[in-house]
Design an enzyme around this catalytic site. Sequence first.
Site, PDB file in Angstrom:
ATOM      1  N   CYS A   1       0.860  -1.176   0.000  1.00  0.00           N
ATOM      2  CA  CYS A   1       0.000   0.000   0.000  1.00  0.00           C
ATOM      3  C   CYS A   1       0.902   1.235   0.000  1.00  0.00           C
ATOM      4  O   CYS A   1       2.123   1.120   0.075  1.00  0.00           O
ATOM      5  CB  CYS A   1      -0.886  -0.035   1.237  1.00  0.00           C
ATOM      6  SG  CYS A   1      -2.300   1.050   1.174  1.00  0.00           S
TER       7      CYS A   1
ATOM      8  N   CYS B   1      -4.004  -0.433  -3.183  1.00  0.00           N
ATOM      9  CA  CYS B   1      -4.371   0.935  -3.544  1.00  0.00           C
ATOM     10  C   CYS B   1      -3.739   1.270  -4.882  1.00  0.00           C
ATOM     11  O   CYS B   1      -2.707   0.704  -5.255  1.00  0.00           O
ATOM     12  CB  CYS B   1      -3.973   1.937  -2.470  1.00  0.00           C
ATOM     13  SG  CYS B   1      -2.215   2.221  -2.297  1.00  0.00           S
TER      14      CYS B   1
ATOM     15  N   CYS C   1       4.786   0.603  -7.499  1.00  0.00           N
ATOM     16  CA  CYS C   1       5.408  -0.647  -7.092  1.00  0.00           C
ATOM     17  C   CYS C   1       6.668  -0.910  -7.903  1.00  0.00           C
ATOM     18  O   CYS C   1       6.634  -0.914  -9.128  1.00  0.00           O
ATOM     19  CB  CYS C   1       4.429  -1.797  -7.291  1.00  0.00           C
ATOM     20  SG  CYS C   1       5.051  -3.371  -6.694  1.00  0.00           S
TER      21      CYS C   1
END
Length: 136
Positions: A8, A80, A87
């Site tokens: 997240c 999210c 990422c």
Amino acid sequence: MKKVLVLCTGNSCRSQMAHGYLAYFGKGEVEVYSAGVETHGVNPIAVGVMNEDRIDITKNTSNHIDEYMDIEFDLVLTVCDSAKESCPYFPSTAKMIHHSFQDPAYAKGSANEVIANFREVRDLIKMYCKELVINL
């Protein structure tokens, strides 16, 4: 044992709740980690609403994703949109899946309304994690 990373933005609410439920529903079959692309500390309201459901996340810590780059994960779950976009590349064969949940940390209103929002998000995460563990 499957290794799962929940990712997240700040590793304070959604990923912490998912971490708690995946560990609970995985009952020793799933090794769960959670991290953020930033660290914001574990949100005390998230801790409280998870306690209401008898899931203890009081010992969880807010960790940065860089801490886990050397672990070979089976699954990386982003919870999210911001984390999905931010990422980093994992040098592994980890399956990447995404399910965006509203961030309860941004809830507005009275204390009761904010807590109600946390509970709503918690319940959605619970249902999602239960199904996810079944299909691992």
